[in-house]
Design an enzyme around this catalytic site. Structure first.
Site, PDB file in Angstrom:
ATOM      1  N   TYR A 122      38.504  -2.451 -34.008  1.00 22.71           N
ATOM      2  CA  TYR A 122      37.390  -1.873 -34.804  1.00 22.71           C
ATOM      3  C   TYR A 122      38.016  -1.320 -36.034  1.00 22.71           C
ATOM      4  O   TYR A 122      37.229  -0.829 -36.757  1.00 22.71           O
ATOM      5  CB  TYR A 122      36.833  -0.724 -33.940  1.00 22.71           C
ATOM      6  CG  TYR A 122      35.891  -0.985 -33.088  1.00 22.71           C
ATOM      7  CD1 TYR A 122      35.873  -2.315 -32.008  1.00 22.71           C
ATOM      8  CD2 TYR A 122      34.906  -0.006 -32.340  1.00 22.71           C
ATOM      9  CE1 TYR A 122      34.899  -2.584 -31.124  1.00 22.71           C
ATOM     10  CE2 TYR A 122      34.009  -0.403 -31.154  1.00 22.71           C
ATOM     11  CZ  TYR A 122      34.211  -1.577 -30.575  1.00 22.71           C
ATOM     12  OH  TYR A 122      33.316  -2.053 -29.747  1.00 22.71           O
ATOM     13  N   LYS A 169      45.819  -2.985 -21.706  1.00 19.46           N
ATOM     14  CA  LYS A 169      45.853  -4.510 -21.113  1.00 19.46           C
ATOM     15  C   LYS A 169      47.238  -5.173 -21.565  1.00 19.46           C
ATOM     16  O   LYS A 169      47.291  -6.128 -22.546  1.00 19.46           O
ATOM     17  CB  LYS A 169      44.719  -5.511 -21.596  1.00 19.46           C
ATOM     18  CG  LYS A 169      44.384  -6.552 -20.957  1.00 19.46           C
ATOM     19  CD  LYS A 169      44.013  -6.568 -19.645  1.00 19.46           C
ATOM     20  CE  LYS A 169      43.846  -7.933 -19.017  1.00 19.46           C
ATOM     21  NZ  LYS A 169      43.946  -7.936 -17.391  1.00 19.46           N
ATOM     22  N   ASP A 202      40.932  -3.515 -16.782  1.00 24.18           N
ATOM     23  CA  ASP A 202      39.967  -4.239 -15.756  1.00 24.18           C
ATOM     24  C   ASP A 202      40.057  -3.638 -14.192  1.00 24.18           C
ATOM     25  O   ASP A 202      39.266  -3.345 -13.802  1.00 24.18           O
ATOM     26  CB  ASP A 202      40.346  -5.727 -15.460  1.00 24.18           C
ATOM     27  CG  ASP A 202      41.821  -6.030 -15.620  1.00 24.18           C
ATOM     28  OD1 ASP A 202      42.508  -5.210 -15.861  1.00 24.18           O
ATOM     29  OD2 ASP A 202      41.963  -7.196 -15.604  1.00 24.18           O
ATOM     30  N   ASP A 226      34.838   2.263 -26.248  1.00 25.83           N
ATOM     31  CA  ASP A 226      33.388   2.017 -26.626  1.00 25.83           C
ATOM     32  C   ASP A 226      32.795   1.579 -24.996  1.00 25.83           C
ATOM     33  O   ASP A 226      31.663   2.063 -24.803  1.00 25.83           O
ATOM     34  CB  ASP A 226      33.351   0.993 -27.482  1.00 25.83           C
ATOM     35  CG  ASP A 226      31.916   0.942 -28.130  1.00 25.83           C
ATOM     36  OD1 ASP A 226      31.205   1.750 -27.772  1.00 25.83           O
ATOM     37  OD2 ASP A 226      31.780   0.062 -29.012  1.00 25.83           O
TER      38      ASP A 226
END
Ligand code: NAI
Length: 335
Positions: A122, A169, A202, A226
Site C-alpha cells: 500500500y 509470508k 495463510d 487490511d
C-alpha cells in the site's frame, strides 16, 4: 476541546452524526471542527484530501473520521492511504471482541489486530513497465517494522495481554517479509515476559476461522492487516460493530473498519455502532476514560436488550433508532 470531524462519504455523515450525538449525551463537550475528505471534497475543494484537512488534524492532533469512497482502479489514490501516510499514522488498531446479543459461531473472541499502516504493497508505488505489465513495489523498512512490532508488544504489555502473533509470508517473500520477521524476533527479545509466536498468514486465516479464541494480539504488514481486519470483524458480528484507530506518535484518527457502504447510503439503515465505539476509543485516548467506558457499556446494554437494532444485526431499526437506544441508556444511567 476541539476535535476534527471528517464526515466522509456514503454512510459517513449519517454514522458520524450519530457518534457526535452519543458523545454529547455522555457529557463530553466537544467543539467539532469539520474537515473535508472523500468524493464530496472533490466537489467542494477540488481534491479528495485537501491540504487544509491535514493542517487541521496537525493542529488539533485528533480526528474522528467517517469512511471515504475511493473509486476502484481509476481516479485518485486512496484518501485513507494518503491520510495515514501524510500524518504518519503508522499503527492501525482494531479490537475485536464478542458482543452480547450478537450471535456468531464463536464465543470468547477477544483479540486486537495491529496493522502496519504506511508501507507494504500500500505504499502506492505502482508503474507500468510496458503496456500489459505493471509492477507494484512492496516497501518494507527496518524502522517501520521495528516500531509496529514494538507498538504491538507495548499494547500487549499495557493492556494485560500475553501473546503476540507475528503474521508473515517470509517463505515466499524471503527478502521483504524476511526482514520484517527478523525485526519482529529482535523486538520480541526485549519482551521475554510476553509470549511471541510467528505464523504464516495463510495458517493464521485458517486458524482464525476455526478457533479465533487462541489469538490475543496479531501484528502484520499493511495488506495482510487490511484483509485480516475485515475477516476478524466478521467473527464478531460484521463491519457495523468493530471500531478502529489509526495512531502515530503525534496524531490519532479514529474510524470504523467499514467503508462508505454506497448500497445503503442515505437510507438511514447504517449501523452506527462501529463509529460510536471508535468515538469511545477516541475519548479514551484523550483521557475521557469514564465517558468512554459509559458509552461502551451503553452499547453493550443496547445490544443485550436488542433495542432498536439495524438490519445487519437482525433488527428492523434504523441508524436513528439504534442511536436513540444507546443515548437513552446513557442518559438514564446519569439521571
Ligand atoms: P463497505 O464496508 O462500504 O461495505 C461492505 C458491506 O457491508 C456492504 O454490504 C455494506 O452495506 C455493509 N456495511 C458496511 N458498513 C455498514 C454499517 N455501518 N452498517 C450496516 N452495513 C454496513 O465496503 P465496500 O463496499 O468494499 O467499499 C465501499 C467504499 O468504501 C469503497 O469506495 C472503499 O474504497 C471505501 N472504503 C473506505 C474505508 C475507509 O474510509 N476507512 C474502508 C473500507 C472501504
Amino acid at each position: 476541546m476541539q476535535i476534527v470531524l471528517i464526515a466522509g462519504d456514503g454512510i459517513g455523515p449519517e454514522v458520524t452524526a450519530a457518534a457526535c450525538r452519543v458523545v454529547a449525551a455522555a457529557g463530553v463537550a466537544i467543539d467539532w471542527v469539520p474537515a473535508a475528505a472523500g468524493v464530496g471534497a472533490v466537489e467542494t475543494h477540488g481534491e479528495p484530501l485537501p491540504e487544509e484537512t491535514l493542517t487541521l488534524v496537525r493542529k488539533h492532533r485528533v480526528a474522528l473520521k467517517g469512511p471515504c469512497t475511493t473509486p476502484v482502479g481509476k481516479g485518485f489514490r486512496s484518501i485513507n492511504v494518503r491520510l495515514r501516510k501524510g500524518l504518519d499514522l503508522y499503527a492501525s488498531v482494531r479490537p475485536v471482541k464478542n458482543l452480547p446479543g450478537v450471535v456468531t459461531p464463536f464465543t470468547g473472541v477477544d483479540l486486537v489486530v495491529v496493522r502496519e499502516n504506511t508501507e507494504g504493497l500500500y505504499a502506492g508505488m505502482e508503474h507500468v513497465v510496458v503496456p500489459g505489465v505493471v509492477e507494484s513495489l512492496r516497501v518494507i523498512t527496518r524502522p517501520a517494522c521495528e516500531r509496529i512490532v514494538r507498538f504491538a508488544f507495548e499494547l500487549a504489555r499495557t493492556g494485560g495481554r500475553h501473546l503476540v502473533t507475528f503474521c508473515h509470508k517470509a517463505d515466499v517473500m524471503r527478502l521483504s517479509d524476511g526482514l520484517f520477521l527478523e525485526c519482529a524476533r529482535e523486538v520480541a527479545d526485549e519482551y521475554p515476559f510476553l509470549r511471541f509466536e510467528e505464523k504464516p498468514i495463510d495458517n493464521v486465516c485458517l486458524e482464525l476461522v476455526m478457533d479465533p479464541t487462541k489469538f490475543d494480539v496479531l501484528v502484520m504488514e499493511n495488506l495482510f492487516g487490511d484483509v485480516i481486519s475485515d475477516l476478524c470483524a466478521g467473527l464478531v458480528g460484521g463491519l457495523g460493530v468493530v471500531p478502529g484507530a489509526n495512531l502515530g506518535t503525534r496524531y490519532a484518527v479514529f474510524e470504523a473498519v467499514h467503508g462508505s457502504a454506497p448500497d445503503i447510503a442515505g437510507k438511514g439503515l447504517a449501523n452506527p455502532i462501529a463509529v460510536v465505539r471508535s468515538a469511545a476509543m477516541m475519548l479514551d485516548h484523550i483521557g475521557e476514560r469514564a465517558a468512554a467506558a459509559r458509552i461502551e457499556a451503553a452499547v453493550v446494554s443496547t445490544l443485550r436488550a436488542a433495542d432498536g437494532l439495524t438490519r445487519d444485526l437482525g433488527g428492523t431499526g434504523t441508524t436513528d433508532t439504534l442511536t436513540d437506544a444507546i443515548i437513552r441508556r446513557l442518559t438514564r444511567e446519569s439521571a
